[in-house]
Design an enzyme around this catalytic site. Structure first.
Site: not given
Length: 639
Positions: A158, A164, A208, A297
């Site tokens: 990662k 995204g 997730h 965000r």
């Protein structure tokens, strides 16, 4: 309360923010690049300022231009939306230093959570469980390969600055590690300007789970429950829902409590999301759920939380940024029903999910659901930005009701000539494991051959198309719309054409032979209804179950018309060829990778449509190619 707001974003999220700001009586200012001069967010705002050329790095990612636009228009505050500069601490600080209100968390909070490796260390200290992995500073390929062996395969690479789904690779075996690492670093550098990576143990039955949190400047932090975003492709979310299937009250309390602790650890203000990975092999258990990262965000999938809580999260953002306390306390928040969201992309799942660009000259959104979008009919999808067209959001009393409503919405969508994933979404929502809630982040990948198989136009639609195209009264046109006679007057429409029974059609590049002979008592079903649009002198467009089909009469060989059944591999969009895996004259098999095209900051593989030989190769590594350029032509193997 803020009275004027500049939205430092574009597309769907800019339109979403404008909608709430208008309801609150706040004047809105949009910014736009050359490509977005006529975009919906520009048309929707009270005022708009041009900030540069089409590439984001010369417009939406230039903080100085955005701050100057705010000053020029007298905006009090800047809302970053998601993506672009939304998690850039330096930009947030520059906004504050310019005397403007930043609608988001404090810069220090963004910094604390901005790099995944540092955030995991911080969460460890706060008592939030994290996944095992490697967070070291030594980024040499040898050291990373060594740590991968220590962790144990499979592992996940990662990018520490990623998001995204970009800069992430699952690696199953040591032999694949070096290539995956190089690709991951390349993509991370192109997307984030930072190629540093971390390693994590790959969870074999991963789900997730994420929790929406909200803080204010008065020390209050609440959660607005969890979302399940397990349905992903290449680490990008496809369908999201709230609450999470199989989440019991005790597990919810533990996970949401951990999320609140995480937010408090960085003195968080505004909207944020704590993402967890869960081992779903034994159901959702608190001791098998670990922190992954925090997104500082508003999330793309925030509408599902709004639907189950009745809260407008953008309104909360604006109130908190104005210095007000949170509108509700934790005990005043509750879950009502079930919500689901599907992301509609301009892409072709049947062609490896390659992005599709062009005009939305025929665009019909479903009427029975919430649609968050940044486009209208006659707008264009360009190669400059993310290809998301819209989000479909539904709410129901139960998960079963919600999933049925979302499938119906995806099936009702129509767009042309841009291709979309609407039919793929509908097919995914019909999968037995999805409907039962038995999902992992690997579900789509494990069933991709079935889920992404090209849709097949139904027999009634083919027969009507064939009859219409062979009718002497059929008149072509560039944009003229018509309805098949069968669509309005089903009774008595007979599919009998004795003078021509076998019709050769090209349906999305594939040859179909249609027998349109019918006896007098064979009528088209009265319930069958299809809209079609002329696209050429000899072709029509048909819509069915969310899919779009281009239908034309077969052209004689040598006519200059290229189709997939001819073995023509055309560039689906402007881009750069970054790898060529075949040579002229080489034998290839169906599905074999021919070359890799880089576009929209993503890598896309083009594959052989059938067994054969590379008869023509017009691509070379590093070459820039235009849309529909002939890159490779495969000649079918002899029978």
């Amino acid at each position: 309360m803020i009275t004027s707001l500049l939205i430092a974003n574009r597309g769907e999220i800019a339109c979403r923010i404008i909608r709430t700001a208008r309801d609150m009586g706040i004047r809105t200012i949009a910014v736009y690049s050359d490509a977005d001069a006529k975009a919906l967010h520009v048309r929707s705002a009270d005022e708009a300022v041009h900030i540069g050329p089409s590439p984001a790095r010369e417009s939406y990612l230039v903080g100085d231009k955005i701050i100057a636009a705010a000053k020029q228009t007298g905006a009090e505050a800047i809302h970053p939306g998601y993506g672009f500069l939304s998690e850039n601490a330096e930009f947030a600080q520059a906004v504050i230093d310019a005397g403007l209100i930043w609608v988001g968390p404090k810069p220090d909070s963004i910094r604390a959570m901005g790099l995944k490796d540092a955030a995991k260390k911080l969460m460890d200290a706060a008592g939030v469980p994290t996944t095992p992995g490697y967070l070291g500073e030594d980024q040499s390929p040898d050291r990373l390969a060594e740590e991968a062996m220590r962790i144990g395969y499979p592992v996940l690479i990662k990018a520490v600055a990623g998001g995204g789904g970009k800069g992430m690779r699952k690696v199953d075996a040591p032999a694949d590690f070096a290539d995956a690492l190089a690709s991951c670093k390349r993509e991370a550098a192109a997307s984030f300007g930072n190629d540093v990576v971390l390693l994590e143990k790959w969870i074999e039955s991963p789900r997730h789970i994420e929790v929406q949190v909200f803080g204010d400047s008065h020390g209050n932090v609440v959660h607005l429950f969890e979302r399940d975003c397990s349905l992903q492709r290449r680490h990008q979310k496809v369908i999201e829902e709230a609450p999470a299937p199989g989440m019991d009250d005790a597990t919810r309390e533990a996970v949401c409590g951990a999320a609140v602790r995480a937010a408090k650890a960085v003195d968080y203000e505004g909207a944020g999301t704590i993402e967890f990975i869960a081992d779903g092999s034994q159901g959702l258990r608190a001791d098998r759920i670990w922190f992954m990262e925090m997104n500082t965000r508003l999330q793309v999938e925030h509408p599902v939380t709004e639907e189950i809580t009745g809260v407008d999260l953008v309104e909360w953002q604006l109130r908190v940024a104005s210095g007000e306390p949170l509108p509700k306390r934790q005990e005043e928040l509750s879950i009502n029903g079930w919500a689901m969201e599907a992301r509609l992309y301009a892409e072709d799942p049947a062609k490896g999910f390659l992005p599709s660009i062009g005009g939305l000259y025929n665009l019909t959104f479903p009427s029975e659901c919430r649609v968050d979008t940044g486009v209208e009919e006659d707008d264009e999808v360009t190669p400059n930005y993310d290809p998301m067209i819209a989000k479909f959001i539904v709410h129901g009393a139960s998960r079963a009701v919600a999933i049925n409503r979302l499938a119906e919405a995806c099936g009702a969508f129509e767009a042309q000539p841009v291709r979309t994933n609407a039919w793929f979404l509908k097919r995914l929502l019909g999968d037995a494991d999805v409907r039962s809630g038995n999902m992992t982040t690997g579900l789509i990948a494990s069933k991709i051959e079935v889920l992404a198989a090209a849709p097949i136009l139904s027999k009634p639609a083919l027969e009507i198309a064939a009859t219409s195209l062979t009718n002497d009264n059929f008149v072509g046109g560039s944009r003229g719309e018509f309805w098949f006679e069968a669509a309005r007057h089903m009774r008595g429409f007979r599919l009998n054409a004795a003078s021509r029974t076998d019709v050769r059609l090209i349906v999305d590049g594939t040859l179909r032979v249609v027998d349109i002979t019918a006896s007098d008592d064979e009528l088209v079903s009265e319930s069958w209804r299809r809209q079609a649009q002329l696209f050429s002198q000899q072709g029509i467009i048909a819509f069915e179950h969310g899919a779009t089909f281009e239908i034309s009469l077969d052209q004689p060989r040598g006519s200059g018309h290229l189709h997939a059944h001819d073995g023509a591999i055309l560039s689906p969009m402007p881009g750069k060829v970054i790898a060529v895996d075949v040579t002229a004259g080489q034998a290839v098999t169906k599905g074999q990778k021919l070359l890799t095209l880089e576009a929209m900051k993503m890598e896309h593989s083009l594959v052989a449509p059938f067994d054969g030989v590379v008869a023509e190769l017009n691509a070379s590594e590093g070459a820039q190619v235009q849309v529909e350029a002939l890159l490779v032509r495969i000649e079918a193997a002899a029978e």
